[in-house]
Design a protein around this motif. Sequence first.
Motif, PDB file in Angstrom:
ATOM      1  N   MET A   1       7.517   7.434  -6.987  1.00 53.70           N
ATOM      2  CA  MET A   1       8.197   8.366  -6.089  1.00 53.70           C
ATOM      3  C   MET A   1       8.314   7.755  -4.692  1.00 53.70           C
ATOM      4  N   ASP A   2       9.478   7.927  -4.101  1.00 56.59           N
ATOM      5  CA  ASP A   2       9.721   7.426  -2.751  1.00 56.59           C
ATOM      6  C   ASP A   2       8.782   8.121  -1.762  1.00 56.59           C
ATOM      7  N   ILE A   3       8.141   7.335  -0.897  1.00 59.21           N
ATOM      8  CA  ILE A   3       7.221   7.907   0.087  1.00 59.21           C
ATOM      9  C   ILE A   3       8.024   8.332   1.303  1.00 59.21           C
ATOM     10  N   LYS A   4       7.952   9.616   1.647  1.00 57.13           N
ATOM     11  CA  LYS A   4       8.749  10.179   2.741  1.00 57.13           C
ATOM     12  C   LYS A   4       8.047   9.982   4.087  1.00 57.13           C
ATOM     13  N   ARG A   5       8.868  10.029   5.131  1.00 59.89           N
ATOM     14  CA  ARG A   5       8.418   9.775   6.502  1.00 59.89           C
ATOM     15  C   ARG A   5       8.450  11.073   7.316  1.00 59.89           C
ATOM     16  N   PHE A   6       7.408  11.264   8.135  1.00 60.62           N
ATOM     17  CA  PHE A   6       7.307  12.457   8.975  1.00 60.62           C
ATOM     18  C   PHE A   6       6.914  12.049  10.392  1.00 60.62           C
ATOM     19  N   TYR A   7       7.397  12.822  11.377  1.00 61.78           N
ATOM     20  CA  TYR A   7       7.129  12.518  12.778  1.00 61.78           C
ATOM     21  C   TYR A   7       6.214  13.577  13.392  1.00 61.78           C
ATOM     22  N   GLY A  37      -2.722  15.579  -2.034  1.00 64.42           N
ATOM     23  CA  GLY A  37      -2.796  14.368  -2.850  1.00 64.42           C
ATOM     24  C   GLY A  37      -1.557  13.497  -2.758  1.00 64.42           C
ATOM     25  N   TYR A  38      -0.446  14.048  -2.241  1.00 62.48           N
ATOM     26  CA  TYR A  38       0.780  13.259  -2.114  1.00 62.48           C
ATOM     27  C   TYR A  38       0.631  12.232  -0.989  1.00 62.48           C
ATOM     28  N   GLN A  39       1.284  11.092  -1.161  1.00 59.07           N
ATOM     29  CA  GLN A  39       1.313  10.038  -0.157  1.00 59.07           C
ATOM     30  C   GLN A  39       2.495  10.249   0.791  1.00 59.07           C
ATOM     31  N   ILE A  40       2.276  10.050   2.086  1.00 57.58           N
ATOM     32  CA  ILE A  40       3.343  10.164   3.072  1.00 57.58           C
ATOM     33  C   ILE A  40       3.177   9.068   4.128  1.00 57.58           C
ATOM     34  N   ILE A  41       4.237   8.838   4.901  1.00 57.97           N
ATOM     35  CA  ILE A  41       4.182   7.961   6.073  1.00 57.97           C
ATOM     36  C   ILE A  41       4.352   8.840   7.301  1.00 57.97           C
ATOM     37  N   VAL A  42       3.482   8.659   8.282  1.00 58.76           N
ATOM     38  CA  VAL A  42       3.540   9.439   9.517  1.00 58.76           C
ATOM     39  C   VAL A  42       3.755   8.500  10.699  1.00 58.76           C
ATOM     40  N   CYS A  43       4.612   8.901  11.640  1.00 61.94           N
ATOM     41  CA  CYS A  43       4.861   8.130  12.857  1.00 61.94           C
ATOM     42  C   CYS A  43       4.671   9.047  14.055  1.00 61.94           C
ATOM     43  N   ASN A  44       4.182   8.483  15.169  1.00 57.88           N
ATOM     44  CA  ASN A  44       3.953   9.305  16.359  1.00 57.88           C
ATOM     45  C   ASN A  44       4.988   9.083  17.453  1.00 57.88           C
ATOM     46  N   ASN A  45       6.048   8.305  17.153  1.00 60.98           N
ATOM     47  CA  ASN A  45       7.178   8.109  18.063  1.00 60.98           C
ATOM     48  C   ASN A  45       6.809   7.323  19.317  1.00 60.98           C
ATOM     49  N   GLN A  46       5.649   6.671  19.339  1.00 63.67           N
ATOM     50  CA  GLN A  46       5.228   5.958  20.537  1.00 63.67           C
ATOM     51  C   GLN A  46       4.767   4.533  20.268  1.00 63.67           C
ATOM     52  N   ILE A 129      19.957  15.637  13.399  1.00 58.65           N
ATOM     53  CA  ILE A 129      20.638  14.504  12.754  1.00 58.65           C
ATOM     54  C   ILE A 129      19.924  13.207  13.103  1.00 58.65           C
ATOM     55  N   ASN A 130      19.476  13.100  14.337  1.00 56.40           N
ATOM     56  CA  ASN A 130      18.714  11.937  14.798  1.00 56.40           C
ATOM     57  C   ASN A 130      17.473  11.727  13.922  1.00 56.40           C
ATOM     58  N   VAL A 131      16.702  12.787  13.698  1.00 54.51           N
ATOM     59  CA  VAL A 131      15.486  12.688  12.883  1.00 54.51           C
ATOM     60  C   VAL A 131      15.822  12.274  11.451  1.00 54.51           C
ATOM     61  N   GLU A 132      16.848  12.890  10.880  1.00 50.77           N
ATOM     62  CA  GLU A 132      17.251  12.559   9.510  1.00 50.77           C
ATOM     63  C   GLU A 132      17.658  11.092   9.397  1.00 50.77           C
ATOM     64  N   ALA A 133      18.406  10.602  10.391  1.00 51.09           N
ATOM     65  CA  ALA A 133      18.857   9.209  10.366  1.00 51.09           C
ATOM     66  C   ALA A 133      17.686   8.249  10.533  1.00 51.09           C
ATOM     67  N   CYS A 134      16.727   8.604  11.387  1.00 49.21           N
ATOM     68  CA  CYS A 134      15.544   7.758  11.565  1.00 49.21           C
ATOM     69  C   CYS A 134      14.748   7.657  10.265  1.00 49.21           C
ATOM     70  N   LYS A 135      14.626   8.776   9.565  1.00 46.59           N
ATOM     71  CA  LYS A 135      13.927   8.756   8.277  1.00 46.59           C
ATOM     72  C   LYS A 135      14.677   7.893   7.265  1.00 46.59           C
ATOM     73  N   GLN A 136      16.007   8.006   7.275  1.00 49.47           N
ATOM     74  CA  GLN A 136      16.836   7.233   6.353  1.00 49.47           C
ATOM     75  C   GLN A 136      16.617   5.737   6.511  1.00 49.47           C
ATOM     76  N   CYS A 137      16.560   5.265   7.761  1.00 52.73           N
ATOM     77  CA  CYS A 137      16.486   3.819   7.986  1.00 52.73           C
ATOM     78  C   CYS A 137      15.071   3.332   8.258  1.00 52.73           C
ATOM     79  N   GLY A 138      14.084   4.222   8.227  1.00 54.20           N
ATOM     80  CA  GLY A 138      12.694   3.800   8.293  1.00 54.20           C
ATOM     81  C   GLY A 138      12.164   3.496   9.667  1.00 54.20           C
ATOM     82  N   ARG A 139      12.710   4.140  10.696  1.00 50.99           N
ATOM     83  CA  ARG A 139      12.258   3.882  12.070  1.00 50.99           C
ATOM     84  C   ARG A 139      10.974   4.652  12.375  1.00 50.99           C
TER      85      ARG A 139
END
Length: 243
Positions: A1-7, A37-46, A129-139
């Motif tokens: 399963m693709d690991i999703k990104r959250f800010y 139990g699910y795996q996720i990627i978290v970013c703090n925008n800094q 839209i900015n957040v969605e695009a950042c998740k799409q490209c992995g920023r």
Amino acid sequence: MDIKRFYVNADDITDNVVTILGDEFWHLTKVLRYKTGYQIIVCNNQDGKDYLCKITLIDKDYAQAIVQDIVDNECKTKVNVTLFQALPKGDKADLIVQKAVELGVQDIYFFNSSFVSEAKFNLDRLNKINVEACKQCGRSRKSNIYGLFDFKEILDLFHNFDKVIICYENEKINSIKKELCDFNGESIAIIIGSEGGFSDNEVSLCKNYGAKSVTLGNRIMRCETASIVTCGIVMYELGEMNR
């Protein structure tokens, strides 16, 4: 399963525990229906890091995850590229934000000019839209969206950049490639008009404030096409399309 990104905010990460709130909590639980139990990627925008985490708790209005690893995010561009976009009609701003973010643009300013005919500007929608695009490209860092500015207000911002270029249909000689061939600065601003382009006076004012006019060739593009193409060319000339 693709690991999703959250800010999250930087202070939402404490002692290797991440707290996910607000829209990101809603997306995690109501849209994706993630469980503990699910795996996720978290970013703090800094800090430009990806926090690899496992969800450990889902409560009524927040979730928590434990940090298992921290790695560098490689999406940040070496040069800070900013887009100044005259407000286009309808939903064209949505497409411009989406693609500019995917291409690596860090800051996007919307502004009024002589030939702008659109009055509606929805910053909240563009930020989503900015957040969605950042998740799409992995920023790891989200872009910043600003507006709505008057034309003269953006002129005062040009001094913050090492290079400012304005795309102008009446420019016949100077190109983006020529302007960037020996560029070694840290910041570039791109100026794009709305559907009607810019008046001669506006272009003259931009030049007086240090902008260089450039051509996009013999064909007149739609404003959204010009924005996407110019951002892409700039990123290519800066070497951002290479691995």
